[in-house]
Motif scaffolding. Sequence first.
Motif, PDB file in Angstrom:
ATOM      1  N   LEU A 164       0.836  -1.202   0.000  1.00 21.42           N
ATOM      2  CA  LEU A 164       0.000   0.000   0.000  1.00 21.42           C
ATOM      3  C   LEU A 164       0.872   1.254   0.000  1.00 21.42           C
ATOM      4  O   LEU A 164       0.558   2.242  -0.666  1.00 21.42           O
ATOM      5  N   GLY A 165       1.980   1.210   0.747  1.00 21.31           N
ATOM      6  CA  GLY A 165       2.900   2.343   0.768  1.00 21.31           C
ATOM      7  C   GLY A 165       3.535   2.593  -0.585  1.00 21.31           C
ATOM      8  O   GLY A 165       3.718   3.742  -1.008  1.00 21.31           O
ATOM      9  N   GLU A 166       3.880   1.519  -1.272  1.00 18.94           N
ATOM     10  CA  GLU A 166       4.442   1.662  -2.620  1.00 18.94           C
ATOM     11  C   GLU A 166       3.433   2.310  -3.562  1.00 18.94           C
ATOM     12  O   GLU A 166       3.779   3.170  -4.379  1.00 18.94           O
ATOM     13  N   ALA A 167       2.177   1.904  -3.452  1.00 19.01           N
ATOM     14  CA  ALA A 167       1.130   2.466  -4.316  1.00 19.01           C
ATOM     15  C   ALA A 167       0.915   3.947  -4.017  1.00 19.01           C
ATOM     16  O   ALA A 167       0.737   4.763  -4.941  1.00 19.01           O
ATOM     17  N   LEU A 168       0.935   4.315  -2.738  1.00 12.62           N
ATOM     18  CA  LEU A 168       0.744   5.719  -2.380  1.00 12.62           C
ATOM     19  C   LEU A 168       1.947   6.559  -2.809  1.00 12.62           C
ATOM     20  O   LEU A 168       1.784   7.691  -3.283  1.00 12.62           O
ATOM     21  N   ALA A 169       3.146   6.020  -2.684  1.00 16.06           N
ATOM     22  CA  ALA A 169       4.337   6.736  -3.152  1.00 16.06           C
ATOM     23  C   ALA A 169       4.252   7.009  -4.649  1.00 16.06           C
ATOM     24  O   ALA A 169       4.646   8.081  -5.122  1.00 16.06           O
ATOM     25  N   ALA A 170       3.724   6.059  -5.400  1.00 13.21           N
ATOM     26  CA  ALA A 170       3.561   6.246  -6.849  1.00 13.21           C
ATOM     27  C   ALA A 170       2.589   7.387  -7.138  1.00 13.21           C
ATOM     28  O   ALA A 170       2.798   8.167  -8.083  1.00 13.21           O
ATOM     29  N   VAL A 171       1.532   7.510  -6.329  1.00 12.27           N
ATOM     30  CA  VAL A 171       0.595   8.631  -6.493  1.00 12.27           C
ATOM     31  C   VAL A 171       1.317   9.951  -6.239  1.00 12.27           C
ATOM     32  O   VAL A 171       1.199  10.906  -7.016  1.00 12.27           O
ATOM     33  N   TYR A 172       2.054  10.016  -5.144  1.00 12.70           N
ATOM     34  CA  TYR A 172       2.794  11.239  -4.822  1.00 12.70           C
ATOM     35  C   TYR A 172       3.719  11.645  -5.975  1.00 12.70           C
ATOM     36  O   TYR A 172       3.774  12.819  -6.368  1.00 12.70           O
ATOM     37  N   GLU A 173       4.450  10.681  -6.489  1.00  8.86           N
ATOM     38  CA  GLU A 173       5.408  10.974  -7.555  1.00  8.86           C
ATOM     39  C   GLU A 173       4.703  11.457  -8.812  1.00  8.86           C
ATOM     40  O   GLU A 173       5.169  12.396  -9.476  1.00  8.86           O
ATOM     41  N   ARG A 174       3.596  10.831  -9.148  1.00  6.99           N
ATOM     42  CA  ARG A 174       2.863  11.224 -10.346  1.00  6.99           C
ATOM     43  C   ARG A 174       2.309  12.642 -10.206  1.00  6.99           C
ATOM     44  O   ARG A 174       2.389  13.446 -11.139  1.00  6.99           O
ATOM     45  N   VAL A 175       1.774  12.953  -9.040  1.00  2.00           N
ATOM     46  CA  VAL A 175       1.217  14.288  -8.812  1.00  2.00           C
ATOM     47  C   VAL A 175       2.322  15.337  -8.782  1.00  2.00           C
ATOM     48  O   VAL A 175       2.185  16.426  -9.349  1.00  2.00           O
ATOM     49  N   ALA A 176       3.431  15.030  -8.123  1.00  2.00           N
ATOM     50  CA  ALA A 176       4.515  16.002  -7.996  1.00  2.00           C
ATOM     51  C   ALA A 176       5.171  16.305  -9.334  1.00  2.00           C
ATOM     52  O   ALA A 176       5.683  17.408  -9.552  1.00  2.00           O
ATOM     53  N   ARG A 177       5.163  15.331 -10.247  1.00  2.00           N
ATOM     54  CA  ARG A 177       5.796  15.541 -11.552  1.00  2.00           C
ATOM     55  C   ARG A 177       4.964  16.410 -12.475  1.00  2.00           C
ATOM     56  O   ARG A 177       5.489  16.953 -13.458  1.00  2.00           O
ATOM     57  N   CYS A 178       3.681  16.527 -12.181  1.00  2.00           N
ATOM     58  CA  CYS A 178       2.787  17.237 -13.095  1.00  2.00           C
ATOM     59  C   CYS A 178       3.086  18.725 -13.091  1.00  2.00           C
ATOM     60  O   CYS A 178       3.255  19.358 -12.057  1.00  2.00           O
ATOM     61  N   ASP A 179       3.118  19.327 -14.257  1.00  2.00           N
ATOM     62  CA  ASP A 179       3.399  20.755 -14.371  1.00  2.00           C
ATOM     63  C   ASP A 179       2.160  21.611 -14.210  1.00  2.00           C
ATOM     64  O   ASP A 179       2.249  22.802 -13.936  1.00  2.00           O
ATOM     65  N   SER A 180       0.968  21.006 -14.415  1.00  2.00           N
ATOM     66  CA  SER A 180      -0.256  21.782 -14.265  1.00  2.00           C
ATOM     67  C   SER A 180      -0.669  21.798 -12.810  1.00  2.00           C
ATOM     68  O   SER A 180      -0.129  21.083 -11.975  1.00  2.00           O
ATOM     69  N   SER A 181      -1.669  22.604 -12.497  1.00  2.00           N
ATOM     70  CA  SER A 181      -2.092  22.750 -11.108  1.00  2.00           C
ATOM     71  C   SER A 181      -2.910  21.579 -10.631  1.00  2.00           C
ATOM     72  O   SER A 181      -3.116  21.407  -9.448  1.00  2.00           O
ATOM     73  N   HIS A 182      -3.417  20.739 -11.537  1.00  2.00           N
ATOM     74  CA  HIS A 182      -4.196  19.571 -11.136  1.00  2.00           C
ATOM     75  C   HIS A 182      -3.756  18.375 -11.971  1.00  2.00           C
ATOM     76  O   HIS A 182      -3.249  18.499 -13.070  1.00  2.00           O
ATOM     77  N   VAL A 183      -3.941  17.177 -11.371  1.00  2.00           N
ATOM     78  CA  VAL A 183      -3.568  15.936 -12.046  1.00  2.00           C
ATOM     79  C   VAL A 183      -4.783  15.039 -12.177  1.00  2.00           C
ATOM     80  O   VAL A 183      -5.489  14.829 -11.206  1.00  2.00           O
TER      81      VAL A 183
END
Length: 345
Positions: A326-345
């Motif tokens: 579950l932690g790995e899955a949540l870390a993947a969410v964080y990384e995907r959101v943080a990489r986004c250049d727009s204000s929403h993902v």
Amino acid sequence: MRRSSSTVSVLHPVRKRLVPTDGTVANPYLELTIQSLPSDRVSNLYWSWSRAIFGRYDLLHLHWPDELAHASGRLQRWSKRFCLALLIFRIRATRVRVVRTVHNLEPHESTSGVSAALVGMLGAETSHWVVLNEVTPTPDRTRTTLIPHGHYRGWYRADPRSPQSGRLIVFGLIREYKGIDDFVRVFGSMPGKFSLCVAGRADDPQLAESVREAARGDNRVDLQTRFVPDAELAGMIMDAELVVLPYRQLHNSGAALLALSLGRPVVCPSSPTTERLASEFGNQWIITYESPLDPSKLADAVRRAQDGSLAGNSEPDLSARDWPKLGEALAAVYERVARCDSSHV
């Protein structure tokens, strides 16, 4: 805003844990979530208003945003509103991403007026939602990830023991929506050699009195309407044959996962989420009923729990709820959101 190229810095809505002698914390779910995150991918930061408003972090992970505006006194309430307004300004000005885990369909703490408006404005800044089951609605399913509630094995510990025959327990913070006072009345009408433990405090004195009034005159009911430390609570659950969640509204339930983690079956109202739990763990572990609960339905649930015990079902399979995955899955969410250049993902 990123601290390094390899990790995402995340601010969590929980203060740094000062471990008491009994190991109890206010919300084990939040602590287990933080502990599950891989340290080589996520840098965890604990909550303070000064850090939230002025600190450096990439993401803010919210769970119950209404609690940020909740306070009992007028001065404290306005102080929180002011801080929340500053936080919203900071998020907008610096484009901090917000991830929110949706636990409930309706907030536990009711807000209105200025507080409700501020909570709504904070919610509008959400970049991505995390849901604990497939039926939780969100504003945008394309920006939603399913990460189930983890188990509590290893956190709540108690010596293995056989339950007391006919012993039931309902536990947790006593709130109106849980219907505990009504359940105690139902139990009082159920004949037979049964006993009931009610474990947990009530912040509402009127609700606490309603529970006491429902139990008055029934010496089978053991009222422990107080804060119960984790180790003591684990023992109380192990002593019971069945955990009852008589909620008027049940969407997600950490109490159900705690009961299963200690190898005790759960009786709860039928709903889309509880029927999914029954499908996942088996009808011998999740015993559902059509509301409202009455003495005959409760007696039938006890019988089914006892039949499951006799069938040798010593513990449910909780492997899908293991925290590392579950932690790995949540870390993947964080990384995907943080990489986004727009204000929403």
